[in-house]
Design a protein around this motif. Structure first.
Motif, short mmCIF file in Angstrom:
data_model
loop_
_atom_site.label_atom_id
_atom_site.label_comp_id
_atom_site.label_asym_id
_atom_site.label_seq_id
_atom_site.Cartn_x
_atom_site.Cartn_y
_atom_site.Cartn_z
N ALA B 519 7.48 61.45 2.88
CA ALA B 519 6.94 60.92 1.61
C ALA B 519 7.77 60.05 0.93
N GLU B 520 9.15 60.59 0.80
CA GLU B 520 10.20 59.68 -0.08
C GLU B 520 10.44 58.28 0.83
N MET B 521 10.32 58.51 2.24
CA MET B 521 10.69 57.25 2.96
C MET B 521 9.53 56.17 2.85
N ILE B 522 8.48 56.79 2.73
CA ILE B 522 7.46 55.76 2.74
C ILE B 522 6.75 55.33 1.30
N GLY B 523 6.93 56.26 0.48
CA GLY B 523 6.78 56.09 -0.78
C GLY B 523 5.21 56.68 -1.06
N ILE B 524 4.66 57.73 -0.29
CA ILE B 524 3.41 58.05 -0.37
C ILE B 524 3.43 59.52 -1.06
N ASP B 525 2.28 60.07 -1.19
CA ASP B 525 2.24 61.47 -1.74
C ASP B 525 2.30 62.46 -0.55
N GLU B 526 3.10 63.54 -1.01
CA GLU B 526 3.34 64.74 0.28
C GLU B 526 2.11 65.11 0.57
N SER B 527 1.08 64.99 -0.03
CA SER B 527 -0.16 65.64 0.61
C SER B 527 -0.66 64.78 1.76
N GLU B 581 9.18 38.91 8.54
CA GLU B 581 9.37 40.23 8.77
C GLU B 581 10.43 40.85 7.75
N SER B 582 11.53 39.71 7.60
CA SER B 582 12.79 40.11 6.99
C SER B 582 12.41 40.23 5.51
N ASP B 583 11.56 39.29 5.09
CA ASP B 583 11.02 39.37 3.63
C ASP B 583 10.30 40.62 3.34
N ILE B 584 9.95 41.58 4.06
CA ILE B 584 8.97 42.53 3.84
C ILE B 584 9.88 43.83 3.21
N GLU B 585 9.41 44.17 2.12
CA GLU B 585 9.82 45.38 1.66
C GLU B 585 8.75 46.45 1.22
N LEU B 586 9.24 47.73 1.78
CA LEU B 586 8.29 49.06 1.50
C LEU B 586 8.74 49.57 0.17
N LYS B 587 7.92 49.75 -0.78
CA LYS B 587 8.13 50.56 -2.08
C LYS B 587 6.91 51.24 -2.41
N ASP B 588 7.07 52.50 -2.96
CA ASP B 588 5.69 53.22 -3.38
C ASP B 588 4.40 52.87 -2.58
N GLY B 589 4.74 53.08 -1.20
CA GLY B 589 3.40 53.04 -0.43
C GLY B 589 2.87 51.69 -0.18
N ALA B 590 3.70 50.60 -0.64
CA ALA B 590 2.89 49.19 -0.40
C ALA B 590 4.01 48.43 -0.04
N PHE B 591 3.58 47.38 1.05
CA PHE B 591 4.51 46.40 1.58
C PHE B 591 4.46 45.04 0.46
#
Lengths: 262, 786
Positions: B519-527, B581-591
């Motif tokens: 969940a932490e790595m992707i930024g999504i809810d544990e559920s 691709e090098s400009d893509i950031e993953l944060k809080d479940g969004a790219f």
């Protein structure tokens, strides 16, 4: 467990009749017997439950002031309703765990006479009377060595009568695994003298410590026991303590019981 | 502010909903159509020749399906041992055959002689009583030193002696160590016993074997910590079933503590019998059977010597240990007193020279193998006891003596073949001193004395090697298995994830803590994350859970697989966002595209992976599922400092734990609440070993402590409220999460603190007591005072 027939009579007379069958066995709360059956260490043909006999249930006070406990009364009931004899109620409150206390019965415990059980010390220490379907037996005559009593085949403990002492206390030193008494001492002070009964320690089951009784009858104080000791030679020696250790604990727990007696 | 999700949050254990409300799925909950039950007839003598095993009358009893004896397994492999130790002379250990059912001889009370498969368990028991067994009794081999003496009766007639191996470590250091002892200003010697224990998980072992005649497929449901290990050992070495025809499932498991690592006869039997009888066969251990068939733990007899110079620096350490193997080699038994014990003898100290000798001995007892800590508690106990004794002999403060000899520079290569990556032993000791109000101890002791009680304070340190283990290293040391871990992360179209981990949870809370990491790595809810484990048909080949390895090794594999997922998802996102691709950031479940407000949600990317209408099909495959295998480059080295305060009743010898404090360094922590719980459980078991638990045999090999009437388990009222801290954190340097593992620490660190405290208490009353062997039961403490 092997197969058996099950009877649950409602009167003592019916229970006595049912116990007349071949290989019949009385069942109190089953706290010893049921585990024994599960291990296939006993194979009765008929189990006769005494739990349905209303005349063996409950607690009352006799005309002479003795506390009378029905043979099928469980420990939890004695703990909560035996307040007329506080030390006895406290003893019952610390037998086993809640499940044991709500199933196990005083009659079952005394009939089994486990050498580490609490009730034998209370009964012997109180000079109780064991009432059966045929007679009344003084505690001094009743206990006859570990797992051995004066009961005849088919005889049922219907009631136990405890004279209420001026002061009494039970001190139990727990065996760490089973939490039975490694040594348990019941001290009771009556107008005509002091009784001291010890469970858990002796190879002969519950016994009275007469030297301690004499000393305490003269002076009911822990110091009265100074210099008194028991020999560990005939005491139980096992994984949890040598005979010498148990003998030592007998003296320690007796002193504590005297100090705590109320 | 505490986090409410992800790494570092005390997320509530999701698995507890089913465990605490009675809807778990334990092996005993599994009942197959047409299932038969097996009852094992077990030896009631410790050592003897089987002269008769006559099943003819029993075979005619009602409900009997089939009866098996040792003869039925002659063509089948024996129970394999997973670790081969080479002794100090370069010879490999003696490795006896371990039959599924006893054949020729019985070698311990509880060894299965025959197995009755019947319609009901009661019918199987009835029939077992009709089996005629005659055993010509032989003298039982019980005492380890007597067992290796000239002329001792042999447990195994085809071995040269009862000595499994005589291991020296590091053999090349031996002369230098001996020389250091000759030159020492002071030598402290201590002889001690590390008591034999029974693990006693709440759930006893269970096995259900099933066989499909139509597909020739075998299934074993079993209470295992490592189903793939069971599949490999049982399939390849015992029954000859290829892995693609054998599925092993360990569903909810109610505690393992090591004793459910090993491959047991009952598992092989149920799998074998299911085919032989052509119907499912189930075995559920009774508690009595558990006492005499689950592998036991510990059982070392040790002499340890510590050499110090005139300034109280440790100059050398020498140990001589007899380690009980029992009657047969359990799966990992040879490794426990050697590589899991000798390599930890440096402890937290910069002792330059160490020599460890271990003689592993066969006796007529239940096999002994890993139990929570496995070798490391034995190392810690003897080391921390001898350091405490040295401090008393020298009249110095035991904490100061420890501090003076602490390792302070990392990485640190010990003289016993391991390299500690990080640690800060002063920091945990500082924290401990803060927790226990050391200056107030004198007043507390006075208050106890006023009540007629003796008060003692015991302190110790510990270090353990966890995150087991680098495969290439353990291979050189004799392991017959790799010790990597695996994970597959399967992302579903709507964005939820299933993580299939080779680790196995049997109470540790992986379903919660592993989900927190992803969940932490992707930024999504544990559920949105489900953790799946324990089924060889679902999970890639993994090695299971033991040795505090799950988060350090299994968690690392999961991180690697998740990183692959994220990398691929970024490619998809870059396509959808028409950005590099090098400009893509993953944060809080969004790219998002760096420096812009363009973004695409996690769920849109996962949907694109499975509905690839607008998708870079020329560059990447559809789907979002990745597998990683992680093999650690080193062990991890959790460490800490523990303190125990006791009161001793001098009249009875009864010890009461008044307070217990633990300052641990586990590196980074995923779920502090779960870590605290793990430490609590470990301390409870350590106090159990120190004060209560004792697996005892008599001289004839009869198990004296074969039930809870005589085997004392720690109960809540035997224990104080624990004061646990894990704020000292030196992250592991070689795994992606910087984690070290916490499962065994409590059991490793606590026994010496208790014994040190009791010795301290007795000495405060002028008793010349230097040591009492565990358990410190009232009778033993009282005897020590006489």
């Amino acid at each position: 467990m092997y197969n058996f027939e099950f009877e649950k009579p409602e009167t003592v007379a019916d229970a006595v009749a049912a116990l007349g069958a071949e290989d019949a066995q009385a069942l109190g709360g089953g706290q010893t017997l049921i585990p024994t059956l599960k291990q296939r260490l006993a194979s009765p043909a008929v189990l006769v439950s005494l739990k349905g006999i209303s005349e063996m249930q409950g607690i009352c006070t006799a005309n002479d002031g003795a506390l009378c406990i029905g043979g099928a009364t469980n420990h939890a009931t004695v703990a909560t309703e035996g307040g007329a004899y506080p030390a006895l109620a406290a003893t019952a409150a610390h037998i086993g765990d809640p499940a044991v206390r709500n199933r196990g019965t005083i009659g079952g415990s005394l009939a089994n006479n486990d050498p580490s059980a609490c009730y034998p010390a209370a009964a012997l220490g109180s000079g109780a009377t064991i009432v059966t379907n045929t007679r009344e037996i003084a505690a001094d005559d009743y206990f006859q060595g570990m797992f051995t009593t004066a009961l005849e085949e088919g005889e049922i403990i219907t009631e136990v009568r405890f004279p209420v002492p001026e002061k009494a206390n039970y001190q139990k030193f727990l065996q760490p695994a089973s939490r039975f008494a490694l040594v348990g001492v019941f001290v009771a002070k009556y107008a005509d003298g002091v009784r001291v009964a010890i469970t858990g320690a002796s190879n002969d089951g519950v016994f009275r410590w007469s030297e301690a009784e004499a000393a305490l009858s003269a002076n009911f104080a822990p110091e009265a026991l100074d210099g008194l000791s028991l020999s560990g030679d005939d005491m139980i020696s096992d994984l949890h303590g040598t005979g010498a250790y148990r003998a030592h604990l007998c003296a320690v727990m007796t002193k504590r019981a005297v100090a705590a007696a109320s | 502010m505490p986090k409410d999700g992800g790494i570092g949050a005390s997320s509530k254990r999701r698995e507890d909903v089913r465990f605490l409300t009675g809807v778990g799925n334990y092996t005993d909950d599994i009942n197959m159509h047409g299932q038969a039950h097996v009852f094992f007839l077990r030896s009631d003598v410790a050592h003897g020749t089987l002269t008769t095993v006559d099943t003819s009358a029993a075979a005619d009893m009602p409900g009997v399906v089939q009866i098996f004896t040792g003869a039925d397994f002659e063509a089948v492999g024996g129970m394999p041992c997973g670790w081969q130790v080479t002794d100090k002379h370069g010879e490999v250990m003696q490795e006896p055959r371990h039959p599924v059912l006893a054949h020729g001889k019985v070698r311990h009370v509880g060894e299965p002689i025959a197995a009755v498969v019947a319609e009901t368990l009661e019918q199987a028991r009835d029939a077992a009583e009709a089996i005629v067994v005659d055993i010509a009794e032989l003298p039982a081999v019980m005492d380890m030193k007597a067992a290796v003496a000239e002329g001792a009766p042999k447990v195994h007639d085809d071995l040269t002696s009862n000595l499994c191996y005589d291991w020296g470590f590091v053999e090349e250091n031996k002369d230098a160590v001996n020389k250091a002892f000759e030159e020492a200003a002071h030598v402290t010697t201590l002889e001690l016993v590390n008591n034999r224990l029974v693990a006693n998980p709440m759930e006893p072992r269970v096995a259900v074997g099933d066989y499909s005649r139509g597909t020739d497929e075998h299934t074993l449901f079993t209470t295992s910590q490592n189903p793939h290990v069971i599949r490999l050992l049982m399939g390849a070495f015992v029954l000859g079933i290829p892995e693609h025809k054998l599925r092993v499932v360990s569903p909810d498991v109610g505690g393992g503590f090591g004793t459910k690592i090993f491959h047991y006869q009952e598992e092989a039997f149920c799998t074998f019998a299911a085919k032989a009888c052509n119907r499912p066969v189930k075995w559920t251990s009774s508690r009595t059977e558990a006492f005499m068939s689950d592998a036991h733990g510990r059982d070392h007899v040790t002499k340890i010597e510590l050499a110090l110079d005139a300034d109280n620096n440790f100059t050398a350490l020498r140990t001589d240990t007899y380690a009980n193997m029992g009657a047969y080699l359990s799966t990992f038994a040879p490794s426990v007193p050697t590589w899991l014990h000798g390599t930890l003898m440096a402890g937290n100290y910069k002792t330059p020279l160490i020599y460890v000798n271990v003689k592993a001995v066969f006796t007529n007892t239940v096999p002994v193998d890993a139990y929570r800590g496995a070798g490391r508690p034995e190392a810690t106990f003897q080391l921390e006891r001898v350091v405490d004794k040295a401090a008393r002999e020298l009249g110095v403060d035991p904490i100061a003596l420890r501090r003076q000899n602490f390792i302070t520079e990392f990485p640190y290569a010990t003289p016993v073949a391991v390299e500690y990556d990080t640690g800060d032993y002063h920091a945990t000791m500082d924290k401990l001193e803060e927790m226990i109000d050391l200056p107030g101890f004198a007043a507390r002791r006075k208050a106890s004395e006023a009540k007629g009680k003796l008060r003692g304070l015991g302190v110790n340190c510990y270090i353990e090697a966890c995150g087991i283990a680098p495969s290439n290293l353990v291979g050189q040391l004799g392991a017959r298995a790799g010790l990597y871990e695996s994970a597959t992360v399967r992302v579903n179209a709507t964005g939820g994830l299933v993580v299939m981990t080779g680790s196995h949870s049997h109470g540790q809370g992986h379903e919660t803590s592993f989900a927190q990491v992803v969940a932490e790595m992707i930024g999504i809810d544990e559920s949105m994350i489900e953790i799946v484990h324990g089924d060889t048909s679902k999970v890639p080949m993994g090695m299971g859970t033991y040795g505090s390895r799950s988060i350090a090794v299994g968690g690392s594999a999961m991180v690697r697989a998740t990183e692959k997922i994220i990398n691929k998802a970024k490619k998809i996102a870059s396509h959808l966002l028409e950005a590099s691709e090098s400009d893509i950031e993953l944060k809080d479940g969004a790219f998002s595209v760096a420096g812009t407000d363009k973004s695409v949600a996690w769920g849109d990317v996962t949907l694109a992976a499975y509905v690839p209408h607008n998708y870079p099909l020329e560059d990447i495959e559809p789907g979002l599922e990745e597998t990683a295998f992680y093999d650690p480059s080193n062990f991890t080295y959790p460490s800490g400092a523990y303190a125990c305060e006791v009161e001793v009743d001098p009249e009875t010898g009864k010890v009461t734990i008044e307070s217990f404090a633990a300052a641990d360094d586990f590196g980074n922590i995923i779920n502090p609440m779960i870590v605290t719980g793990q430490v609590h459980g470990g301390i409870a078991q350590g106090i159990g070993q120190a004060l209560l638990e004792n697996c005892a045999y008599d001289e004839n090999g009869q198990l004296l402590s074969a039930s809870y009437m005589d085997y004392a388990m720690p109960r809540a009222d035997d224990l104080p409220m624990f004061d646990v801290d894990h704020s000292c954190q030196t992250p592991c340097t070689h795994n992606p999460l910087g984690v070290k593992g916490c499962g065994e620490a409590g059991a490793i660190g606590s026994p010496p603190a208790v014994v040190n405290a009791v010795v301290d208490a007795l000495r405060s009353a002028g008793k010349e007591v230097t040591h009492i062997d565990m358990p410190l039961s009232p009778d033993r403490v009282w005897a020590a005072m006489q």
